[in-house]
Scaffold this motif. Structure first.
Motif, PDB file in Angstrom:
ATOM      1  N   UNK A   1       0.796  -1.313  -0.155  1.00  0.00           N
ATOM      2  CA  UNK A   1      -0.075   0.164  -0.056  1.00  0.00           C
ATOM      3  C   UNK A   1       0.798   1.309   0.063  1.00  0.00           C
ATOM      4  N   UNK A   2       0.535   1.903  -0.928  1.00  0.00           N
ATOM      5  CA  UNK A   2       1.483   3.283  -0.811  1.00  0.00           C
ATOM      6  C   UNK A   2       0.725   4.511  -1.216  1.00  0.00           C
ATOM      7  N   UNK A   3       1.264   5.708  -1.229  1.00  0.00           N
ATOM      8  CA  UNK A   3       0.440   6.976  -1.325  1.00  0.00           C
ATOM      9  C   UNK A   3       1.392   7.753  -2.385  1.00  0.00           C
TER      10      UNK A   3
ATOM     11  N   UNK B   1       8.902  -2.587  -2.967  1.00  0.00           N
ATOM     12  CA  UNK B   1       8.177  -3.794  -2.365  1.00  0.00           C
ATOM     13  C   UNK B   1       8.468  -5.071  -3.117  1.00  0.00           C
ATOM     14  N   UNK B   2       7.935  -4.946  -4.589  1.00  0.00           N
ATOM     15  CA  UNK B   2       8.126  -5.951  -5.445  1.00  0.00           C
ATOM     16  C   UNK B   2       9.676  -6.372  -5.518  1.00  0.00           C
ATOM     17  N   UNK B   3      10.411  -5.540  -5.642  1.00  0.00           N
ATOM     18  CA  UNK B   3      12.024  -5.903  -5.826  1.00  0.00           C
ATOM     19  C   UNK B   3      12.577  -6.534  -4.687  1.00  0.00           C
TER      20      UNK B   3
ATOM     21  N   UNK C   1       1.194  10.940  -3.036  1.00  0.00           N
ATOM     22  CA  UNK C   1       1.074  12.108  -2.613  1.00  0.00           C
ATOM     23  C   UNK C   1       2.111  12.093  -1.243  1.00  0.00           C
ATOM     24  N   UNK C   2       2.072  11.342  -0.557  1.00  0.00           N
ATOM     25  CA  UNK C   2       3.112  11.245   0.452  1.00  0.00           C
ATOM     26  C   UNK C   2       4.594  10.676  -0.071  1.00  0.00           C
ATOM     27  N   UNK C   3       4.489   9.970  -0.919  1.00  0.00           N
ATOM     28  CA  UNK C   3       5.821   9.369  -1.372  1.00  0.00           C
ATOM     29  C   UNK C   3       6.415   8.323  -0.712  1.00  0.00           C
ATOM     30  N   UNK C   4       5.587   7.443  -0.014  1.00  0.00           N
ATOM     31  CA  UNK C   4       6.162   6.500   0.553  1.00  0.00           C
ATOM     32  C   UNK C   4       4.921   5.201   0.794  1.00  0.00           C
ATOM     33  N   UNK C   5       5.198   4.233   1.557  1.00  0.00           N
ATOM     34  CA  UNK C   5       4.349   2.963   1.262  1.00  0.00           C
ATOM     35  C   UNK C   5       4.541   2.010   2.626  1.00  0.00           C
ATOM     36  N   UNK C   6       3.777   1.085   2.581  1.00  0.00           N
ATOM     37  CA  UNK C   6       4.195  -0.007   3.673  1.00  0.00           C
ATOM     38  C   UNK C   6       3.703  -1.430   2.782  1.00  0.00           C
ATOM     39  N   UNK C   7       4.789  -2.368   3.130  1.00  0.00           N
ATOM     40  CA  UNK C   7       4.262  -3.665   2.455  1.00  0.00           C
ATOM     41  C   UNK C   7       4.376  -4.488   3.502  1.00  0.00           C
TER      42      UNK C   7
ATOM     43  N   UNK D   1       8.588   1.860   3.443  1.00  0.00           N
ATOM     44  CA  UNK D   1       9.395   2.200   2.257  1.00  0.00           C
ATOM     45  C   UNK D   1       9.240   3.408   1.851  1.00  0.00           C
ATOM     46  N   UNK D   2      10.321   3.943   0.997  1.00  0.00           N
ATOM     47  CA  UNK D   2       9.931   5.203   0.402  1.00  0.00           C
ATOM     48  C   UNK D   2       9.421   4.998  -1.147  1.00  0.00           C
ATOM     49  N   UNK D   3       8.907   5.819  -1.722  1.00  0.00           N
ATOM     50  CA  UNK D   3       8.472   5.732  -3.156  1.00  0.00           C
ATOM     51  C   UNK D   3       7.168   4.871  -3.236  1.00  0.00           C
TER      52      UNK D   3
END
Length: 641
Positions: free
Chosen positions: A21-23, A135-137, A25-31, A128-130
């Protein structure tokens, strides 16, 4: 956009064990990632809830239709809580201990005593950033550390399309000999079907004039193309009953004649693979008659499954897996073919309720079909490696990444079976993060009639050839496309213009797809950061693209694809057909038309040469001049004479 996504890992649905899940607008996410190295069945669930808005339901939980109700997992994300939730779900036995009284089927009560012994895989949660790429990498890196994938690239490296022959009335044998007419200029691989011994009896050992006793009129019509006239004897026969894979039709010359035919096709430049389907054991054959019913799956209704009017063997039986592995190894040794495709492998399969079976992986009522299939595939792979480690093994479906590790390739249905309203454009992630198992898209519903989406993905075709310009691009840049520095869904400068990037050998190829709903013309890409002098060419048309203030502009029609090549400046074309190669290394110069047709070829040495433009066909419309070395594109310029 609110949605409920719920797919099974091990159900031919969720191919990987990671959710992100990433945003933007915020430029970050959580996996969240499940560190399950053994390929056990589970469901990945994600819910985004917004009050007052109906979610898009994306709940393909095939397990619900394959197991009895008491084993079906409950949706852990039913609560309407605003925000985004993720979970891993397992079948009911993992929620235990359950009361013995809950067992409604004889034999189930004993299995419930052991439900507390199950331990779900550890979950990794990380910020994670971006966007999702990281996350997939990280997940793909983890998968490649814990599993050993096949050597890459494989012998499928240059196979753009897998063709088929031998289905139904398309007989392999005609006019007293095995056919080779299906080997065409772009037939990189031919898969042969119905190469085994045919039967004078139909399904269930039924005389062909009595089929109505075991089949409905609709079924007889459906399978009618496989009731064929023997090309030598004229006798009606049933040629769609794979099972033993022992006989090779003595009427056609037996194994020596078939082996010679395989060798001839290989000599003509085509890889030769054999169709097999170990999910079908026909009673007409020795192994099907002896073990078909005993090995057969018992479904949720308590009856043996008989899809395709044959016995469907349970792959969770060790003896069945041993038989199929030994058989496939023998076939490879006998025929001299280059590989095998295991039809239906990778699909969701069944849970087997036969209480006489000694299942290796599944507990009563619990599906572990894909894990059992993966175990069989591993054994088949080992037997094939004993014959020749370069033999190729493919399946009909990717199944999941735990299965992919044993494969050189597979058919995919990314444009059709796995299409979703949540995917505005189908990007095949397997092609980028698990390239060892090459994706051959089968567009059986005509979702991509001009092959544009498949070319955009840089993937391959099953039963469909690429148009010549695309075919040439994929071949002339094969070392890039079959490399490892490839990125899906690269950001572009325009919404709904999607990009996939392929990079290597000193050049960058960016495939653009226009899903904006209208023609686009303007800045679309930031110029790749490459040292030295570069320029941009759209390879499908041969046109030079403008680079201004570090951006590349392009014209793309609605629902069309473009191939932007960012190349080092090596070629210069001047009046009179004079050509300079600035690095002085020469090469093969090819003049092509916009449709990919080769109009003129010249071998050049050193740093300059002159093309004889009078040799061009009178009605030719040259579009591009290309410089190739060892068959690979070095530079291209728009034809401007």
């Amino acid at each position: 956009m609110p949605a409920i996504i719920r797919h099974g890992y091990g159900d031919h649905e969720a191919l990987y064990q990671v959710m992100d899940v990433f945003s933007p607008a915020l430029g970050c996410g959580v996996y969240v990632r499940a560190d399950d190295t053994e390929g056990w069945h589970k469901m990945l669930s994600m819910r985004k809830h917004l009050p007052g808005q109906s979610p898009i339901p994306e709940t393909r939980t095939r397990v619900d239709s394959r197991v009895r109700e008491q084993y079906r997992p409950m949706n852990s994300l039913d609560a309407e809580v605003e925000g985004i939730s993720v979970s891993y779900e397992y079948q009911r036995r993992t929620r235990a201990p359950l009361a013995q009284a809950a067992a409604r089927v004889p034999g189930d009560a004993a299995s419930l005593q052991n439900t507390a012994d199950f331990t779900p895989a550890a979950a990794v949660i990380a910020a994670h950033p971006g966007d999702w790429h990281l996350a997939m990498e990280r997940y793909a890196d983890w998968a490649h550390r814990v599993w050993e994938f096949r050597p890459y690239p494989s012998r499928l490296q240059s196979v753009r399309c897998m063709d088929c022959a031998g289905w139904g009335h398309d007989l392999l044998f005609k006019d007293g000999a095995y056919r080779t007419d299906f080997i065409k200029p772009m037939t990189d691989c031919i898969e042969l079907m119905s190469w085994w011994e045919w039967s004078p009896l139909g399904p269930w050992n039924t005389p062909l004039d009595q089929l109505e006793t075991v089949m409905t009129p609709a079924e007889i019509k459906r399978w009618g193309s496989y009731f064929v006239e023997d090309p030598l004897t004229g006798q009606m026969m049933w040629n769609n009953q794979p099972g033993d894979y022992k006989g090779y039709n003595e009427r056609f010359g037996g194994l020596p004649a078939f082996r010679d035919a395989v060798g001839t096709c290989k000599d003509m430049g085509s890889l030769v693979t054999l169709y097999t389907d170990p999910f079908r054991l026909d009673g007409n054959n020795e192994i099907g008659g002896k073990y078909g019913e005993a090995w057969g799956v018992v479904g949720v209704d308590g009856k043996k499954t008989t899809d395709y009017h044959v016995w469907n063997p349970c792959h969770d039986l060790a003896e069945m897996r041993e038989w199929v592995a030994t058989t496939m190894g023998r076939v490879m040794k006998e025929t001299g073919a280059d590989g095998i495709r295991l039809d239906e492998y990778g699909h969701g399969g069944w849970a087997c309720y036969d209480e006489t079976h000694t299942h290796t992986f599944q507990e009563p009522g619990i599906t572990q079909w894909q894990k059992a299939v993966a175990a069989a595939t591993r054994m088949i792979r080992e037997e094939m490696d004993r014959v020749d480690p370069s033999l190729v093994l493919t399946t009909e479906h990717p199944g999941y990444d735990y299965l992919m590790q044993y494969l050189e390739g597979c058919i995919t249905y990314d444009l059709t079976v796995l299409s979703s309203p949540l995917r505005p454009l189908e990007c095949n992630i397997q092609r980028f993060y698990f390239p060892e198992c090459k994706a051959y898209e089968l567009d059986h519903r005509g979702a991509d009639p001009l092959v544009r989406k498949r070319f955009w993905n840089g993937e391959e075709n099953f039963q469909r050839h690429f148009p010549l310009p695309m075919y040439r691009i994929l071949n002339e840049n094969e070392r890039v496309y079959q490399g490892l520095d490839n990125t899906p869904l690269l950001p572009t400068l325009q919404p709904f213009i999607y990009a996939n990037r392929f990079r290597g050998a000193g050049k960058t190829l960016i495939h653009l797809y226009n899903a904006a709903g209208h023609t686009f013309d303007g800045p679309v890409l930031t110029r790749p950061d490459r040292a030295g002098s570069v320029h941009a060419v759209e390879l499908l048309s041969g046109r030079e693209l403008p680079i201004s203030e570090n951006t590349i502009s392009a014209h793309i029609e609605r629902d069309d694809v473009a191939c932007v090549a960012v190349l080092p400046v090596v070629l210069e074309l001047a009046a009179g057909g004079r050509v300079r190669m600035l690095d002085g290394e020469g090469g093969t110069l090819i003049v092509t038309a916009a449709d990919g047709t080769e109009l003129l070829t010249r071998i050049a040495e050193g740093n300059s040469t002159t093309l004889d433009t009078s040799a061009l066909p009178a009605d030719a419309a040259p579009a591009c001049l290309k410089l190739l070395r060892e068959g690979q594109l070095v530079d291209a310029v728009e034809w401007s004479l």
